[in-house]
Write an enzyme that holds these catalytic residues in place. Sequence first.
Site, PDB file in Angstrom:
ATOM      1  CG  ASP A  33      18.431  35.087  12.140  1.00  0.00           C
ATOM      2  OD1 ASP A  33      16.925  34.808  12.103  1.00  0.00           O
ATOM      3  OD2 ASP A  33      19.241  35.288  11.634  1.00  0.00           O
ATOM      4  NE  ARG A  89      28.205  34.534  16.059  1.00  0.00           N
ATOM      5  CZ  ARG A  89      28.217  34.174  14.843  1.00  0.00           C
ATOM      6  NH1 ARG A  89      26.576  34.919  14.821  1.00  0.00           N
ATOM      7  NH2 ARG A  89      29.018  34.006  14.386  1.00  0.00           N
ATOM      8  CE  LYS A 135      33.727  45.084   5.451  1.00  0.00           C
ATOM      9  NZ  LYS A 135      34.578  43.869   4.884  1.00  0.00           N
ATOM     10  CD  GLU A 145      21.676  30.090  16.883  1.00  0.00           C
ATOM     11  OE1 GLU A 145      22.410  29.538  16.317  1.00  0.00           O
ATOM     12  OE2 GLU A 145      20.569  30.826  16.912  1.00  0.00           O
ATOM     13  CG  ASN A 195      30.034  40.617  23.545  1.00  0.00           C
ATOM     14  OD1 ASN A 195      30.264  39.289  24.232  1.00  0.00           O
ATOM     15  ND2 ASN A 195      30.550  41.908  22.436  1.00  0.00           N
ATOM     16  CB  THR A 230      20.856  39.589  13.754  1.00  0.00           C
ATOM     17  OG1 THR A 230      20.998  41.197  13.756  1.00  0.00           O
ATOM     18  CG2 THR A 230      19.161  39.498  13.229  1.00  0.00           C
ATOM     19  CB  CYS A 244      28.551  43.622  19.432  1.00  0.00           C
ATOM     20  SG  CYS A 244      27.832  42.936  19.917  1.00  0.00           S
ATOM     21  N   PRO A 245      30.103  40.949  17.350  1.00  0.00           N
ATOM     22  CG  PRO A 245      32.051  40.923  17.356  1.00  0.00           C
ATOM     23  CD  PRO A 245      31.697  41.976  17.129  1.00  0.00           C
ATOM     24  CG  HIS A 302      21.867  31.481  12.188  1.00  0.00           C
ATOM     25  ND1 HIS A 302      22.302  31.236  13.601  1.00  0.00           N
ATOM     26  CD2 HIS A 302      22.661  32.555  12.210  1.00  0.00           C
ATOM     27  CE1 HIS A 302      23.831  31.660  14.189  1.00  0.00           C
ATOM     28  NE2 HIS A 302      24.482  32.220  12.838  1.00  0.00           N
TER      29      HIS A 302
END
Length: 328
Positions: free
Chosen positions: A257, A233, A155, A262, A210, A231, A204-205, A294
């Site tokens: 981001d 991970r 999405k 972080e 990855n 933006t 992507c997650p 973030h």
Amino acid sequence: MKILFYDAKKYDIDSFDKELADYASIEIDYLDADINVRTAALAKGYDAVCAFVSSDLSAPVLEVLHEEGVGLILLRCAGFNNVNLEKAKELGLTVLRVPGYSPEAVAEHAMTLAMSVNRRIHKEYIKVRENNFSLEGLMGINFYGKTAGIIGTGKIGAAMARICRGFGMRVIAYDKYPNPSLDFIEYKELEEVFREGDLISLHCPLTIDNYHMINAKTISLMKDQVVLVNTSRGELVDTDDLIAGIRAHKFHGVGLDVYEEESGNVFENREADIMEHSVTARLLSFPNVIVTSHQAFFTEEAMEAISHTTLENALGYEKGEIPTGNQV
């Protein structure tokens, strides 16, 4: 249902309290502290805890929650790589998330980062405030007519692809499961996307496969003066290799981001801290890098959706009717 809400900021409380008026059977207590092995014990007597993307939901924390009688973990986010899912399953803990809240919010922030670092808005803002109207060091590139490489077309990636298309860019993408509705995208192998993209944006997650997908090897495949945006991970990018690439003048700009270091910074005010050996400080030292906190998700619409879905998850669990696709 009683929920203990960890790491509650004012905007969280305002958003959830506004939605909570429609959920008479749910009570929420808010904590400033985030969840860890020690603070997990505070959940005794609660049915559920609510945590965020940076919260520690490792095996030891889950064991404490289980011992204190908690049965439900509500993630007010889409990502769940911070949760030890094997341990949760072993302990019989249900983990529910917010799979989609406002993909456009994240995609718009990704393009904001890309445009800002491209046109050096962060530098120009400071210069003009000091009455320096020189154009030295501010040269950008046109995105119109260039190639946008989108990694992941779920999405958020799809929303970013549509934005890039609106800029007049050729859009190429890599995804294990191409989206046939995005008929303007040219799907390619991952290496081809790295080679051809003038702008590369990660959507992507994070998975085992990855982890550190952006590394010395993949950076070497990219065009010189590429713009890279993340933006998704932080662990998708090997930060040391990224810094080496920046120092080698590989990138026109980098917009982050999220970043590997972080966890100690995200959503916290560290103005008084000196981070002498910090990777974050090293990234911030480069004139062609922008790091944000973030915040890609952080719009009024997204917060409303997160609050609503989280409470619907709690209500569904209470009724034994968990919304489809929200359990992890």
